[in-house]
Design a protein around this motif. Structure first.
Motif, mmCIF file in Angstrom:
data_model
loop_
_atom_site.group_PDB
_atom_site.id
_atom_site.type_symbol
_atom_site.label_atom_id
_atom_site.label_comp_id
_atom_site.label_asym_id
_atom_site.label_seq_id
_atom_site.Cartn_x
_atom_site.Cartn_y
_atom_site.Cartn_z
ATOM 1 N N LEU A 1 0.821 -1.207 0.000
ATOM 2 C CA LEU A 1 0.000 0.000 0.000
ATOM 3 C C LEU A 1 0.857 1.260 0.000
ATOM 4 C CD1 LEU A 1 -2.828 -1.037 2.496
ATOM 5 C CD2 LEU A 1 -2.937 -0.974 0.005
ATOM 6 N N LEU A 2 1.957 1.242 0.748
ATOM 7 C CA LEU A 2 2.804 2.430 0.808
ATOM 8 C C LEU A 2 3.655 2.603 -0.443
ATOM 9 C CD1 LEU A 2 3.958 2.578 4.533
ATOM 10 C CD2 LEU A 2 2.018 3.669 3.427
ATOM 11 N N ILE A 3 4.026 1.500 -1.084
ATOM 12 C CA ILE A 3 4.795 1.605 -2.324
ATOM 13 C C ILE A 3 3.978 2.313 -3.396
ATOM 14 C CG2 ILE A 3 5.591 0.207 -4.275
ATOM 15 C CD1 ILE A 3 6.986 -1.604 -2.323
ATOM 16 N N ILE A 4 2.661 2.078 -3.407
ATOM 17 C CA ILE A 4 1.804 2.799 -4.353
ATOM 18 C C ILE A 4 1.940 4.301 -4.131
ATOM 19 C CG2 ILE A 4 -0.572 3.194 -5.103
ATOM 20 C CD1 ILE A 4 -1.205 0.331 -4.195
ATOM 21 N N SER A 5 1.936 4.725 -2.876
ATOM 22 C CA SER A 5 2.067 6.150 -2.551
ATOM 23 C C SER A 5 3.433 6.682 -2.971
ATOM 24 C CB SER A 5 1.875 6.367 -1.048
ATOM 25 O OG SER A 5 0.675 5.798 -0.594
ATOM 26 N N VAL A 6 4.483 5.923 -2.683
ATOM 27 C CA VAL A 6 5.844 6.350 -3.034
ATOM 28 C C VAL A 6 5.963 6.587 -4.539
ATOM 29 C CG1 VAL A 6 8.254 5.634 -3.111
ATOM 30 C CG2 VAL A 6 6.899 5.218 -1.054
ATOM 31 N N ILE A 7 5.441 5.656 -5.324
ATOM 32 C CA ILE A 7 5.542 5.780 -6.777
ATOM 33 C C ILE A 7 4.675 6.923 -7.282
ATOM 34 C CG2 ILE A 7 5.037 4.611 -8.953
ATOM 35 C CD1 ILE A 7 5.789 1.999 -7.571
ATOM 36 N N ALA A 8 3.463 7.044 -6.751
ATOM 37 C CA ALA A 8 2.549 8.090 -7.211
ATOM 38 C C ALA A 8 3.117 9.483 -6.975
ATOM 39 C CB ALA A 8 1.201 7.954 -6.511
ATOM 40 N N LEU A 9 3.935 9.650 -5.928
ATOM 41 C CA LEU A 9 4.519 10.961 -5.640
ATOM 42 C C LEU A 9 5.468 11.423 -6.742
ATOM 43 C CD1 LEU A 9 5.154 10.590 -1.805
ATOM 44 C CD2 LEU A 9 3.663 12.276 -2.905
ATOM 45 N N GLY A 10 5.919 10.503 -7.585
ATOM 46 C CA GLY A 10 6.805 10.891 -8.689
ATOM 47 C C GLY A 10 6.072 11.514 -9.863
ATOM 48 N N VAL A 11 4.748 11.368 -9.919
ATOM 49 C CA VAL A 11 3.988 11.898 -11.049
ATOM 50 C C VAL A 11 4.111 13.418 -11.121
ATOM 51 C CG1 VAL A 11 1.697 12.155 -12.068
ATOM 52 C CG2 VAL A 11 2.362 9.978 -11.028
ATOM 53 N N ILE B 1 2.240 6.561 -13.717
ATOM 54 C CA ILE B 1 0.791 6.341 -13.590
ATOM 55 C C ILE B 1 0.458 4.885 -13.901
ATOM 56 C CG2 ILE B 1 -1.466 6.938 -14.564
ATOM 57 C CD1 ILE B 1 -0.346 9.770 -15.042
ATOM 58 N N ASN B 2 1.100 4.347 -14.933
ATOM 59 C CA ASN B 2 0.881 2.955 -15.305
ATOM 60 C C ASN B 2 1.312 2.014 -14.188
ATOM 61 O OD1 ASN B 2 0.109 0.948 -17.169
ATOM 62 N ND2 ASN B 2 2.212 0.654 -17.837
ATOM 63 N N ALA B 3 2.446 2.322 -13.545
ATOM 64 C CA ALA B 3 2.919 1.487 -12.444
ATOM 65 C C ALA B 3 1.943 1.527 -11.274
ATOM 66 C CB ALA B 3 4.306 1.961 -11.993
ATOM 67 N N VAL B 4 1.385 2.694 -10.990
ATOM 68 C CA VAL B 4 0.401 2.803 -9.904
ATOM 69 C C VAL B 4 -0.805 1.923 -10.198
ATOM 70 C CG1 VAL B 4 -1.213 4.367 -8.742
ATOM 71 C CG2 VAL B 4 1.132 5.106 -9.196
ATOM 72 N N LEU B 5 -1.305 1.970 -11.441
ATOM 73 C CA LEU B 5 -2.445 1.133 -11.833
ATOM 74 C C LEU B 5 -2.117 -0.344 -11.643
ATOM 75 C CD1 LEU B 5 -5.168 0.503 -13.131
ATOM 76 C CD2 LEU B 5 -4.108 0.860 -15.383
ATOM 77 N N ALA B 6 -0.953 -0.769 -12.124
ATOM 78 C CA ALA B 6 -0.590 -2.183 -12.038
ATOM 79 C C ALA B 6 -0.451 -2.647 -10.591
ATOM 80 C CB ALA B 6 0.720 -2.425 -12.804
ATOM 81 N N ILE B 7 0.157 -1.813 -9.735
ATOM 82 C CA ILE B 7 0.357 -2.222 -8.343
ATOM 83 C C ILE B 7 -0.961 -2.191 -7.569
ATOM 84 C CG2 ILE B 7 1.660 -1.783 -6.225
ATOM 85 C CD1 ILE B 7 3.860 -0.595 -7.934
ATOM 86 N N VAL B 8 -1.879 -1.304 -7.942
ATOM 87 C CA VAL B 8 -3.216 -1.340 -7.344
ATOM 88 C C VAL B 8 -3.899 -2.664 -7.695
ATOM 89 C CG1 VAL B 8 -5.545 -0.359 -7.470
ATOM 90 C CG2 VAL B 8 -3.580 1.143 -7.177
#
Length: 450
Positions: free
Chosen positions: A98-108, A289-296
């Motif tokens: 769950l936190l990795i999604i947040s970490v990656i999304a912050l790069g957008v 954004i694509n990585a966030v979708l996949a990890i969700v």
């Protein structure tokens, strides 16, 4: 019992897995950390990390072939090593995913700021998490194609980076092999700094094992998931090692590259101009954004599996295990995953890094032990894939992971606090299992055939 629908073929599973790894995000966000540590020795770091990745891919492929379950790592460890280790792995993965999604999304926000200067990163990241969860509710085949299109864009961006460096090298390849440098471009890179940067490179390749989460939605899963894991690793290593090598070969001045605030922007501007830098930055934003979708998609299946295994109160389990009648996806688990990952976007990035830093290393070690124990007690004897050279892969991977943990223990800024947080999460998970689930006898491991 709620079951997922087998709508994915090998290619669809592979596309989502590669999107979760996001090679472009790794090259543009993670690789500069390795280059900043080892300089041009980062070539060796990424090459050696690929070998460690191969060992872990063998481990993942055999275990996932035996247990291609939506619960992923925790479902495997619980069935091979026992329920207590399995629930500790669940606690670690639940927090980390769950936190990795947040970490990656912050790069957008960082990469979209080339179009909208001053874009607020945290609200943008939260919106991306919620939007990704909305899309993830739809049919898994649709999501496979969506991630596939985005993946093609990020691979194209990496192709541009590779061409710029390899077509116009500023130094011979033999210089990277025999005389790696760091610092201002004249200090020899030692074996020690190359080894430290290897830990970063291992993290950059991470994610190939995520294919196991789609084991209940992939046709001929025991073979298909193992193939997807091995193919995902191979493509990832090529998609990251080649552009990293190209940047190290093609940068006009290594000292300027190592000292740049944004190494990849420096390289692209120096070799292709500002307009190309802007275009590639937008492609990287799409990759994130694509990585966030996949990890969700991945995390939602794990949450669904925990409810099916009755890990929570009965009412919560009933809600999280519901399957959408039309799309065949765990829709409540998906929405909850998006909402839960949007909230930490407003935490300081350092806090997120400390919490997520070492959990995956501990889970990897658990999988290596499971591969060894599974062969000895026969719990993985039914696997359709058997790794070559057993037990070389899990033993060497354990040695590499032990080294990574040791390096983290020496790092007082992030590594050591991260280890303490990992221990704390494990203790809380163990206490919940022993004090609640085992006493009630309610944690029942279930899969599509149970």
């Amino acid at each position: 019992m709620a079951t997922l629908r087998r709508r994915l073929k090998f290619v669809g599973t592979l596309l989502i897995t590669l999107s979760a790894i996001s090679p472009a995000s790794s090259v543009f966000i993670i690789a500069p950390g390795a280059i900043g540590t080892a300089g041009s020795g980062a070539f060796w770091s990424f090459l050696l990390a690929g070998i460690v990745g191969l060992f872990m891919a063998f481990v993942y492929a055999e275990l996932a072939s035996a247990y291609p379950l939506a619960g992923g790592e925790y479902a495997i460890i619980a069935r091979v090593l026992g329920r207590l280790p399995g629930f500790v792995a669940l606690g670690l993965m639940l927090v980390t995913q769950l936190l990795i999604i947040s970490v990656i999304a912050l790069g957008v926000g960082t990469y979209l700021s080339v179009l909208v200067p001053g874009l607020p990163g945290q609200p943008v990241a939260a919106v991306v998490c919620l939007a990704a969860a909305t899309v993830a509710v739809f049919d898994i085949r649709l999501n496979a194609w969506v991630t596939g299109v985005f993946l093609a864009i990020e691979l194209l961006a990496l192709g541009v980076v590779s061409w710029l460096g390899l077509a116009h090298p500023a130094r011979p390849f033999t210089e990277l092999l025999a005389h790696p440098v760091t610092g201002n471009g004249s200090v020899p890179a030692s074996v020690g700094v190359i080894a430290v940067a290897m830990a970063v490179a291992i993290f950059a390749y991470n994610g190939y094992g995520s294919a196991v989460y789609f084991g209940e939605e992939t046709r001929d899963a025991p073979r298909g998931i193992a193939r997807a894991i091995l193919w995902a690793l191979g493509i990832t290593v090529l998609a990251e090692l080649i552009p990293v090598t190209a940047v190290l070969l093609g940068s006009p001045d290594l000292g300027s590259l190592f000292g740049a605030g944004n190494m990849m922007s420096y390289f692209l501007t120096a070799r292709g101009g500002g307009a190309l830098d802007t275009a590639v930055s937008l492609a990287v934003a799409l990759a994130i954004i694509n990585a966030v979708l996949a990890i969700v998609l991945i995390s939602a299946r794990m949450v669904f599996s925990t409810a099916r295994d009755a890990a929570w109160p009965a009412r919560v389990n009933r809600g999280l295990s519901r399957i959408h009648p039309r799309f065949g996806t765990p829709w409540i688990a998906t929405i909850l995953t998006g909402a839960a990952s949007a909230i930490p976007c407003f935490l300081p990035p350092t806090v997120l890094l400390v919490v997520t830093g070492t959990s995956i290393v501990v889970v990897y070690a658990g999988l290596c032990l499971a591969a060894i124990v599974g062969r000895r007690n026969g719990s993985t004897a039914h696997a359709a894939y058997r790794m070559p050279w057993f037990p070389v892969a899990p033993v060497l991977a354990l040695a590499a992971l032990g080294y990574v943990l040791w390096q983290n223990a020496l790092d007082t800024a992030i590594g050591r606090p991260s280890l303490l947080v990992t221990v704390g999460i494990g203790v809380v998970a163990a206490a919940y299992y022993l004090g609640v689930l085992r006493r009630r006898g309610s944690w029942t491991l279930r899969g599509p055939t149970d």
